[in-house]
Each structure stands twice: as structure tokens, then as C-alpha cells.
Design a protein around this motif. Sequence first.
Motif, mmCIF file in Angstrom:
data_model
loop_
_atom_site.group_PDB
_atom_site.id
_atom_site.type_symbol
_atom_site.label_atom_id
_atom_site.label_comp_id
_atom_site.label_asym_id
_atom_site.label_seq_id
_atom_site.Cartn_x
_atom_site.Cartn_y
_atom_site.Cartn_z
ATOM 1 N N UNK A 1 0.831 -1.204 0.000
ATOM 2 C CA UNK A 1 0.000 0.000 0.000
ATOM 3 C C UNK A 1 0.866 1.255 0.000
ATOM 4 N N UNK A 2 2.167 1.062 -0.197
ATOM 5 C CA UNK A 2 3.112 2.169 -0.293
ATOM 6 C C UNK A 2 3.759 2.140 -1.665
ATOM 7 N N UNK A 3 3.758 3.255 -2.342
ATOM 8 C CA UNK A 3 4.311 3.330 -3.693
ATOM 9 C C UNK A 3 5.781 2.897 -3.670
ATOM 10 N N UNK A 4 6.117 1.756 -4.298
ATOM 11 C CA UNK A 4 7.500 1.268 -4.258
ATOM 12 C C UNK A 4 8.450 2.146 -5.069
ATOM 13 N N UNK A 5 7.889 2.985 -5.950
ATOM 14 C CA UNK A 5 8.737 3.860 -6.773
ATOM 15 C C UNK A 5 9.073 5.162 -6.060
ATOM 16 N N UNK A 6 8.444 5.393 -4.912
ATOM 17 C CA UNK A 6 8.699 6.619 -4.158
ATOM 18 C C UNK A 6 10.001 6.470 -3.390
ATOM 19 N N UNK A 7 10.930 7.413 -3.525
ATOM 20 C CA UNK A 7 12.219 7.278 -2.817
ATOM 21 C C UNK A 7 12.029 7.284 -1.311
#
Length: 238
Positions: A209-215
Motif C-alpha cells: 500500500x506504499x508506492x515502491x517507486x517513491x524514494x
Amino acid sequence: MTTTAATSDYAASGAAKPVFWYGIPHGYAKLDLDPPRVRIEKLLRELNTLPVEQRAQASQVLQFYAGMVTALNAQNVHMCAVGYHPDDDGSIVTSTLTVSTVPTSGHNAKLVIAGLAGAAADAPDTGMRPIELPCGLGYLAEEKKRTVAPGRDPDSAEGPLRGDVWQGTVAVTGSGAPDIIVVQLVTPAVHLADVYRDILLGVARTLTFTDPRKPAPTPDKDKPRAGSVEAAMRNDFG
């Protein structure tokens, strides 16, 4: 795996917003569940150029695709992918992977999953068992069943084709998520059930549920320089 985002329409903004992410294994090709009208019209024009003997068969395939897309959209399916993998005897085995959401009709989705996982633990003979995933508690259900297979008109004199399939389902939800996320894998290669179970669980473990592409945040990014006025103020005021 290829990372894909599932979106949900927010009435307030009128825009689609990603709500969870998951990976698609290699060897799977995604179907377009929202084909543009231009592409459909192009397919129809190409269909009309085929010889008469091929036109009926191509039309049946197109109708099957249209019916399948309609059915998948009606069941809140976010993604459908068809897998093609080599078998040990050199043949090709197929499978269908879907990711969908199931509304809980006002109930707490996390409590629903906990109840189903508890029921699975109490009745292991039903083919269900609870599983711990990185995104939370879920359950795995699997069964072998006989079903209608595509490839023949069910109204024909020969009747519909039937075959055995293995079906695996993982259901899970996240903290605060309003829906249950269902990952399902179906294959006629019943003898490879163990392999496809591993593929299904592998996809389920990528759910987040957390954007994996977000640093990832840098811990010291907002930390003031030692000896600076800002650092002294933070020491004084906490």
C-alpha cells in the motif's frame, strides 16, 4: 516482476488515484480491460477483410474477448494477465492471473479477513489456510474443479468443452483499506499446482500500500547543521 498500480476513482476529485501496488511475474501478458473505441473499430475493419471461412471464427474470438472484458469489469477486476510457460515435455501451459477488489459493504475489511483466516485455521480440510504477507494477514484457498473451457460454442450440437483446472486465491487487505484485495490464479495444468501456488504466493507477497517507486526518506535530510542557530533552537525547544 513488473510493478503495477491499481487505481480507485475518487468522487471528490474525479481522478484516479493508486491505492495499492503489486508485481506481475515474467511470462504474463496483460489484457487491455479498457480498450479504446478506436482499437475496437480497427479490429472490426480488419475482421471484415478476412475470407468468409475465417471471418466467423475471428468474430467468435472477438465476441468472446468483449464478453470476457465486460464480465471482468463487472467483477471489479483491476488486472488480468495470461501466462505462457514451457512444460517439461516441451509443450506450452497457460494460466490466467487476476487482481480484483471486493467491497465489504460497510464492514471493516481487516476484521473480515481476520475472521476468514481464523475459519481457515480451524478447518484446514476445506483447502484454506491463513498466511502472513508483508502487507498483512490474509488467507489462501485452493481447489481443483471441472469447468467449461473456451473454444467451442456452448450452443453447438457437440456442447461446451469441459476440463479440469486448479484455482488458487489469496485474499488480503491493508490498514484502513475499504476493500478486500483478491489475487487469483487459474490453470488447466493441474499437475503443476505446486508451481502455480508458488507463483500466486509470490505475487501476493509483492502487494503493498506504499508506492515502491517513491524514494525512501533520508533520515538526516531535515536535520539542522551542528552548531547552527536552528540546531540551538531545536535543543532549547525540543
